[in-house]
Every structure is written in C-alpha cells, then in structure tokens.
Design an enzyme around this catalytic site. Sequence first.
Site, PDB file in Angstrom:
ATOM      1  N   HIS A 274       6.345   7.371  -5.980  1.00 38.46           N
ATOM      2  CA  HIS A 274       6.655   6.790  -4.674  1.00 38.46           C
ATOM      3  C   HIS A 274       7.734   7.635  -3.994  1.00 38.46           C
ATOM      4  O   HIS A 274       8.759   7.913  -4.587  1.00 38.46           O
ATOM      5  CB  HIS A 274       7.134   5.358  -4.869  1.00 38.46           C
ATOM      6  CG  HIS A 274       7.120   4.555  -3.621  1.00 38.46           C
ATOM      7  ND1 HIS A 274       8.024   4.768  -2.621  1.00 38.46           N
ATOM      8  CD2 HIS A 274       6.310   3.553  -3.199  1.00 38.46           C
ATOM      9  CE1 HIS A 274       7.763   3.919  -1.632  1.00 38.46           C
ATOM     10  NE2 HIS A 274       6.738   3.176  -1.955  1.00 38.46           N
TER      11      HIS A 274
ATOM     12  N   GLY B 121       2.569 -11.917 -15.579  1.00 34.09           N
ATOM     13  CA  GLY B 121       2.744 -11.451 -14.208  1.00 34.09           C
ATOM     14  C   GLY B 121       1.623 -12.011 -13.357  1.00 34.09           C
ATOM     15  O   GLY B 121       0.994 -13.011 -13.716  1.00 34.09           O
TER      16      GLY B 121
ATOM     17  N   GLU C 200      -2.414  -4.228 -13.662  1.00 28.54           N
ATOM     18  CA  GLU C 200      -2.017  -2.822 -13.759  1.00 28.54           C
ATOM     19  C   GLU C 200      -2.338  -2.251 -15.144  1.00 28.54           C
ATOM     20  O   GLU C 200      -2.517  -1.040 -15.296  1.00 28.54           O
ATOM     21  CB  GLU C 200      -0.518  -2.657 -13.461  1.00 28.54           C
ATOM     22  CG  GLU C 200      -0.086  -1.194 -13.346  1.00 28.54           C
ATOM     23  CD  GLU C 200       1.406  -1.003 -13.037  1.00 28.54           C
ATOM     24  OE1 GLU C 200       2.073  -1.993 -12.704  1.00 28.54           O
ATOM     25  OE2 GLU C 200       1.879   0.142 -13.136  1.00 28.54           O
TER      26      GLU C 200
ATOM     27  N   LEU D 131      -0.834  -6.017  -5.840  1.00 31.58           N
ATOM     28  CA  LEU D 131      -0.787  -7.474  -5.915  1.00 31.58           C
ATOM     29  C   LEU D 131      -2.201  -8.029  -5.770  1.00 31.58           C
ATOM     30  O   LEU D 131      -2.597  -8.963  -6.463  1.00 31.58           O
ATOM     31  CB  LEU D 131       0.114  -8.026  -4.813  1.00 31.58           C
ATOM     32  CG  LEU D 131       1.550  -7.494  -4.805  1.00 31.58           C
ATOM     33  CD1 LEU D 131       2.352  -8.135  -3.677  1.00 31.58           C
ATOM     34  CD2 LEU D 131       2.234  -7.783  -6.131  1.00 31.58           C
TER      35      LEU D 131
ATOM     36  N   ARG E 158       1.523   8.745   0.051  1.00 31.58           N
ATOM     37  CA  ARG E 158       2.625   8.824  -0.892  1.00 31.58           C
ATOM     38  C   ARG E 158       2.635  10.115  -1.699  1.00 31.58           C
ATOM     39  O   ARG E 158       3.685  10.738  -1.866  1.00 31.58           O
ATOM     40  CB  ARG E 158       2.530   7.645  -1.879  1.00 31.58           C
ATOM     41  CG  ARG E 158       2.849   6.323  -1.239  1.00 31.58           C
ATOM     42  CD  ARG E 158       2.633   5.185  -2.214  1.00 31.58           C
ATOM     43  NE  ARG E 158       2.976   3.923  -1.568  1.00 31.58           N
ATOM     44  CZ  ARG E 158       2.890   2.734  -2.161  1.00 31.58           C
ATOM     45  NH1 ARG E 158       2.465   2.637  -3.403  1.00 31.58           N
ATOM     46  NH2 ARG E 158       3.230   1.649  -1.516  1.00 31.58           N
TER      47      ARG E 158
END
Lengths: 260, 644, 261
Positions: B266, B42, B432, B448, B337
Amino acid sequence: MSTNGNMNLTLKVWRQKNAQSEGSMVTYKADGISPDMSFLEMLDVVNEDLIHKGDDPIHFDHDCREGICGMCSLYINGQPHGPKRAITTCQLHMRSFKDGETITIEPWRAAAFPVVKDLAVDRSAFDRIQQAGGYVSVNTGGVPDANEIAIPKVIADEAFNSATCIGCGACVAACKNASAMLFVSAKISQFALLPQGQPERYSRAQAMVAQMDEEGFGSCTNTGACEAECPKEISLTNIGRMNNDYLSAKLFRQEDVNRG
Amino acid sequence: MILDAKIPAGPLAEKWSKHKFNLKLVNPANKRKYNVIVVGTGLAGASAAASLAELGYNVTAFCFQDSPRRAHSIAAQGGINAAKNYRNDGDSVYRLFYDTIKGGDYRAREGNVYRLAEVSVNIIDQCVAQGVPFAREYGGLLDNRSFGGSQVSRTFYARGQTGQQLLLGAYSALNRQIHEGKVKMYTRTEMLDVVVADGKAQGIITRNLITGAIETHAGHAVLLATGGYGNVFYLSTNAMASNVTAAWRAHKRGAFFANPCYTQIHPTCIPVSGDHQSKLTLMSESLRNDGRVWAPKTPELAQKLRKGELKVTDLKEEDRDYFLERKYPSFGNLVPRDVASRNAKEAVDEGKGVGGSGVAVFLDFAESIARLGEDTVRAKYGNLFDMYMQITDENPYKVPMRIYPAVHYTMGGLWVDYNLSTNVPGLYCLGEANFSDHGANRLGASALMQGLADGYFVIPYTLGDYLATIGPKAIDTNNPAFAQTKKDVTDRIEKLLALRGTKTVDEYHRELGHIMWEYCGMARTEDGLTKAKGLIASLKADFWKNAIVLGENEEFNSSLEKAGRVADFIELGALMVEDALQRKESCGGHFRVESQTEEGEALRDDDNFAYVAAWEYKGEDVPEVLNKEPLVYENVKLTQRSYK
Amino acid sequence: MSDFKQTFNSSLGKKLIMALTGLFLCTFLIVHLGGNLLLFSKDGGFGFNVYANFLTHFPPVEVVAYLLYLSIIVHAVYALVLTIGNRKARPVKYASSNNSPASVSSKNMGLLGSILLVFIVIHMSDFWYKYKYTDTVAFKEYRTNLSSGITTVSDFTPTSKDFEHSVSTQGDEEVVRVKDIHTKVAASFGQLWYVIIYVIAMGALSFHLLHGFQSAFRTVGWIHRKYTPVIEFVGTWLFAVIIPLGFALMPLVYYFQSLSK
C-alpha cells in the site's frame, strides 16, 4: 536512523504470574528510549532486554497498534491509556514523557476484569454483556433492500458515534466505581437510536443491564471520568439514554421485556 | 497435476444460481447432528459461524484474541464495494466483476469473481438490517463514494472505520448464536494443527493461550478464516499477532498453498522511524485525491534535506519532482496502488528519499490547502492528519507528509475450489486466508466484500453439499490420527521450548522481514530471489539452533506463541520466494524486474503464466511441488494495463 | 411484581431511588429556605414561630415531613449500599492515584453526603427534636392590635403541660401563643462553633448539589439536547449557589448581630 534515543526512564510495572498468584510492582530501567517510539515499542525494547537476560518478558495485551482493536489496556500514571486524550495506549508516544521520569504501569483494575498475567486482564465480561442482547435478531438473508430503511442523517451519525466504542474497557478502568455503564450504554444506544433496533429495544436494554450487574461492575455516579478517558470520546449522553430505556422497560412497558 | 476448481458450466451470470440449485441440502432435523469448526472470527469467520449456526448446525469457533471482536478486519478503514448502482452512474454486477478481474491483472477466476460481485448487493442489505451505521445522506438513504481509482461510486462506508462497524455487525450475529447456544466460542485459543483422518479434515488441535492446555476438537468440517500473512515481512499494516500458522499447518497436512508471492504493498503508509518500529500505519489512499507525491530532483538535495541543512518548505518548485504526475499524466497521483508504490521505491533507490531514514517520499497538501482552504482540507482528512501528527509529531498542514509503501494485504492463500473447499475434503478456507478472488492485486474496498461474501452467502450453501455427502455420523476421535496430531503438536512445542540460544524470536522475525522486503518486496529479480532462498534456509537453520524461547507450556507464554508463528513464517517465506522465482512474469503486486514494458510497467506473460500456482507440501526439507490450475477467460479480453 | 423487585435490586434501580429521593429533598430545600427567610424579618420571631408551628401541626405537611425523613434515611442507606458495591467492584486498588479528569464534587459525593448527614442529625436534634419532644423551648405570646397592626411580644408560660399553641381574639387584639423556636435559633446562631458547622455544611450542600441535581436527571434518563443545559443551569445557580448561600447567611447574620449587641 533515529534509533538511539536519549531518554532514560524508570518503570514501575505490575507483575503477576497468573490469576491465582499474588502480584507486585517491580521496577525496571528503560534506557536509550527514543521519543519517536510508541509506548508499546518502548515496552518491546524492555522486553527484548529481559529475554536476553533470561527473564520472563512483561506481558501486556496489544494487537493492531493503530487504535482500533481495543486490545491494549495499560493504566499509566493513574490514567487509562496514559496522559493524552482520545487515544489508545498504542497511539501514545514517548515524547509525551520527560527524560528521567518514573512511569507507573498497571493493569485495568476491576473485579469483573481479573488479571490474567501481568498487565493483561480478562475482559470476557464485555462479550457476555453483548451476548445477552447486543444485536438485532435477523438471520442471514431475507432482509429488505438496504435503502428501504431511511434513517435521518443526524440519527445515523449519532448511532455511529455510539458505535465507535472499541470495547477496550478504559471507561471501567477510569471509573472510581469500576462501572461499565459507558460501554454498555454505547452498545445499547447504537441500536436504540436506529429503526432496526426498535423491535427489541426494551428487552435488549433489560437483558444487557442485567448481565452487566451480574458481572460485578460498580454503579454509575456520573463523574464523567469515563467520557474523559474514552479513546473514542463516547459521550455520557449514552448513559442517560440507557437509563431511560431500562427504566421504561422495567416500569412502564406493558409487554414482557424479559428475554428468553 | 491439473487442479479442478469445479467452476459450474454455463453462462457467467447463471453459474452461481444453477450451482446453488445443484448443491445437496441437509435435512433440517439432521443439521444439529453436525459440528462445524470455525477458526478465526474476523469478517469471514464470524459471519460464517453465525450464518451456519442460524441454519441449525452446531458451531465451535476459535480466536486467539481475547474477544472475537478484535480480529484484524476491525482495522479496515475505507469501505466496502457493492454493485448497488444507487448512484445511477452505470454500475452493475458485471462492471464490478470486470473491474475486479482487471484490477487483479487477470489472475483471478471469472466464476468466483462474478459470484462475488453478485452477492455484494446482499451484503449491504444484511449489514444494514443488523444495524451497521453506514454513512447516510440528508435524505436518509445510504451514501457512496468512489474509491481506489474506480470510475463509479460503489463504496459504502462508515467514516474511517468501516471494518470495525462491519465486524461488529458480524460479531453481534455471532453473539446472538452464542446466546442461543448454537455457537461455542473459544477465545485466547490458537489452532496449532488440523486433524486429517481417512483423508478428511475431522478436527483441530488447539492451545489455550492462558493455561497452555492442548485440546482436541472434532468436527464434520473445519473452516479456516484466519486472515493474511503480511507479517512475514515483520513490518506491515497487519496486527501484531496476525500470523500464518493455521493456514501453514493445514498446508503441511496436505492443503495446497496458492500464489503465495502475490502481496499488496500500500503506497500511503507512515514511514519507518527507527529499528524499534513494530508495525506500520496505513493512511487511507483517499489522501492521494488531494495530495501530490514528490521527491527532491537530485540525491544531493535529498541529502541536504535529510541532514537538515535545507528545509523542505524552502525547496524551490523546480527542485521538486512530482514523479507520478510526470510519468502518468492522465492518472497522475491516482495510479493504482502497485504503480504508486513501485515509483516511490524507485525514487528512494535513486537516493532521493527523505526523512531521517531516507526511506520516504513527500505527500504534499500545500497546493490543496491554497486552493481549497485549510478548513476544507481538515473536513476531508482531519482524522488522518491527526493520526499522522500523533505518530510523527509533524504538522502536515505546514510541512508535507512523508509516506512510504508498506505491506498491506496478501492475495495468495490456501487454494480453494468454487465451493471454498481446499483440496483436503472437509477443510474450507474463507476470506483473506484463501487465494481465490483478487488475482494478483486487490482493489480498494474489496477485502471486506470478499470476507463477508464468503461467510454470509457462499459457505452456508456450499458446506451443506459436503455435509450431506458424508452424513451426520459422529466423528470418531479414537481414530489414531487425533492422538498422532496432538502428539505432533506437543512435540513441536517441546522442541521450541528447548531452544535456549542467544537471539530473540523477534530478532529472527525482523531479519526474515528484511530479507523478504529486500528481495521479495516491491521489485523482485532472479538473482535477488535466489539469494533470498539461501538466506532464508540459513535463517531457518539458525533459528532452530539459536533462538531463545523462555518459560514453559503451562502458562501464558508470549515467547512460545511468537516462536511457533515465526518458525512458520520462515517456512512460508521460503515458499513465497520459490513462487516468485517460478513466476517469471510481472503481474499486479508481483513485479519481476526482468519482465517490464519499455516504459517500466509490469509486463504479463499470459501465454505461459495464466495459471494459479498451487504448492503441494511433500515433507520437511523436500522441495514443494507446483500444481497448476489454468485460468480460463471466456468473458473478458486480457489486456495490458496502462495508466499513462 | 418480580419486575419491580428486579428493578430495584438492579444497579440502575438503586440509582433511581437515589435520584428520586435526592430530587425530593431538593424540592424541600426550596420550601425550607423560603420559610426560613422569615428569620430575616424584624418581627421578634412572630412569623418564624408561626411558620414553625404550622410545619409541625398541619397534618398534610406532617405527612410530607415524614416522607422527607424517610427519604433522607433511604438516600443515605442506598448510598451506603451502593458504595459498598462499588468498593467490591474494585477489590485491588491502583498503586498510582487516579488522575482521570472528573469534578471534585462528583468524586466526593459520599464524603459530602456524610457531612450533610452529620449536619442533619445535629440540626434536627437541636431544633426539631427539642421543639417537638422536649419542653426546653419556651413560649411567646404575640398580641396584634387589629386596627393598628402593631404586634407586641411577651413571654408566656402555659398552665397545662400539654399546651401546644393557641390563637384567640381578645377585643380588637389577636392573641397568638406559640413555641418560641426563634429565640432558640438566635441563641444557637450566636455560638461561633455552631455557625462554623453550618457554614461548612452549606459548603458541602453546595458541592453535593452541584453534581447531584443534574446527575439525578441523568440517572432517571431525562436527558435532552435542549433541556439538559437548562437543568445544569438550575442545578448550578439555584441549588449550588443561591440555596446554600441563603441558608449560610442565616447563622452568619445572626452571629454578627449577636456580636453587635
């Protein structure tokens, strides 16, 4: 919960143990399917059933299930990603089918995409094409400030449109010639449009097309089936752009475009 | 045991540059004598593999997908933060640092977060140079937007697919190194264990997912960039195959697992439509800029709606409860959130949920459409509305959307020090998969940033220090640890394949998910967690007795793959519950019902819980040991978050 | 040199050859249609016969003609080579029929091309070959009175076997003796099966060019936001409608004229 669906379907699915063995179409019943299920969830249900019976579940590639990873790749009733436009298989829902319908599910078919198992194919040809030149040769660090390169918005947007390709291979699956031109041209176009891509523009086009040919994809007859089936609606214009760059590279550029 | 994070001393702004200078360098001629293993491709893995190969190291990279480009970083929508201050709106490295520390509810390290903010600017430069097509303004320069309640515009984006564009950038850099022969890439290959020999990570054991071949790979260092573990909840916004196995195997070989209970929920996801549901789809939280969140005033009205006796559009204005606007008049629908998610859960728990399942609240655009016109709303959110329509078959221009929170990101992960090294020498963890930069809650557009910071700009420096220390001597694969680890892997596979019970692996996974969501989800209580502990223990026992795992090892066997991953999730679930139990405070994504303010907000306990909980594995069915890394704040003052 | 070799062995290079030969053949169609319009003039075949003679005897035209024949062969051979390659690119066929949206013409270029190739063989062996290499085509003599401009026609039998054509002036008359392909054309177009073949072939030509003309531009990489629509317009109206229609009208008109005689 609206779990218990009322759709009963017949599935004709390609089963093939591995790359070496012969495959065949096998018929399954999928009963009690809810129209709210995604197509892959319908297959999940069928698979749970198969596992309970001790049968090998149907193997299919899938991962993000939100239409961006490009992993899912089913050829459904004669169309890659099924009957709806501009979506991937994982975004297809059962409400797009009729109760009692027979659904034929096949893997992508192309010499360059050999079947790995059942409905999963090997798309590493796409990786190799990009390894041949699908990049801007910059090392980490030592690059200019991001805003030192001004790029007209329309050009940036156009490059972005090409860059939306998710590498699923639906273009190859849809093409009557199993051509990979839409994919390759989208990758070449993104860099050909941007100023960052200019120094290697022609050698890149040359190298990627050469690799594409080596992988055994067919050639393009501009039928546009690829564009119609692309889940990200990549335009056929990219192919023209690639042709231009490749032919310029090979016939008109004076520098050596053959990449080391 | 008190853990040392090796944060360099000195003023915050100088820590990283001083540290970089103090790190040992590897002689350029020696670099090719080192082999570095990178697991996961990733943002963090691909950028690390490419950057290290550019430096001259030999890299072997692995991913279980069919192509490195498909790692789940690809699905990130919103954007990436960077302290560029291109908007002249008062942003700075310090402000990004401060926002991240505060957003993380003061449970992240100052040193790490400052470095993250510092290198954020380099990431944008790097990505643009690679040809990442970020959104631009008519003048040709980069566009920014504000994101996740931030008061400055520092988010760079590429329409709704920033993750894919950044990943394709890192993937292209990786491809270049594969072409150069500096990276050897293994796809459809899953890491099943780490080889720890003489106290150092020296290799990994992998399984070729197509042939089942179990292979040994040796390296001078092993980098895990294997993503988050949100799928422990079964339903999450993660990809189907996202799993914790690599990190969990490393944990069982000695690496500490930090803050496993920190999970981010979320608020704006499409609700579950039935038991068949396999994953949840997130819609960008930008929707809350113009959408109003509400639930019916009473459970009776909600029930009428659920039964279809009443149409939502017929519900009178005074029968609607815009609960976020009511409770948080100054932030309204734009609360963070965790707050938005918890309030939605409360409404549902009070019986005011809507939709077929009753597990959803409304996100209503009627007012915005009346104010701005349908075209403006379409221009802003058209793609999200289309996606919603595609999945639910409802038209959000006509009826309110139904939303419900879903597990999205895990802040916890393998414990790493300032150098991204786990406590096992030679074993590193990036992105992550590690725990380090987001504290108890991650800000939007920061995932990111962290993945790429770790891969492009941190690990290339810090890894060299370790490699220079151990020297370029070839790894001795005759060390018995290699054979033993390989045997452990094959034994476990055999054990799994011997399971021919009555329940599918997915059924266990779903059950685990229910337990985790119910007791270790948005609100956690002592009683619930204790109950969950028992439930998970019996689920684990049942799994190893009654699961069905079909087929054999020497084939493409999805049953077997899933079984191994779910077995690890069950163990991780137990640890998450343990961690949630010990942290008797509320912070960020971890809400302990026992610890709340009078207004029902998360109440931290800085005196007792300002530490990182790093769990140490002690053996099968032996309780894990809690090690603490105290969090020291020299620059920011700890305050109670308020969004009233 | 190896660059050229590589280029023309690549998929794009082969397509380039298809495109260039195709476009060259398209330009010929315009010339051919223009000349053949003389078939519609009521001059007893004078203009048409002189035009046919010109085409077969003017050296530069002859060179172009051989280029043309070569183009047809290359176009067909490369089509075959590419088709074989494309078949190989999908060794296992789909069980379901392809439902991807694409135009009928674009999906059947090979079939349409094959029809055209058969037609060209019939067409050329009947007219061009007989005209050039056999003596089955008779001669006509056209006498034009230079002051009145009136032309009279009569049969002519050459004395020498090698006679091709002649232009001379006798008094105030210009005498043109030339092979009478016009009569041959009229005879052929009087047969129904022949007319049907022509009409079918022109239908095939229409669909072939509907896709082929604009596709060729894409293949050579000439795409432009402003000009591509123009090319598509020309490809559709000129090459897929006007030209095939013009050619098809000739046998039809002659056939119906022959019925009324």
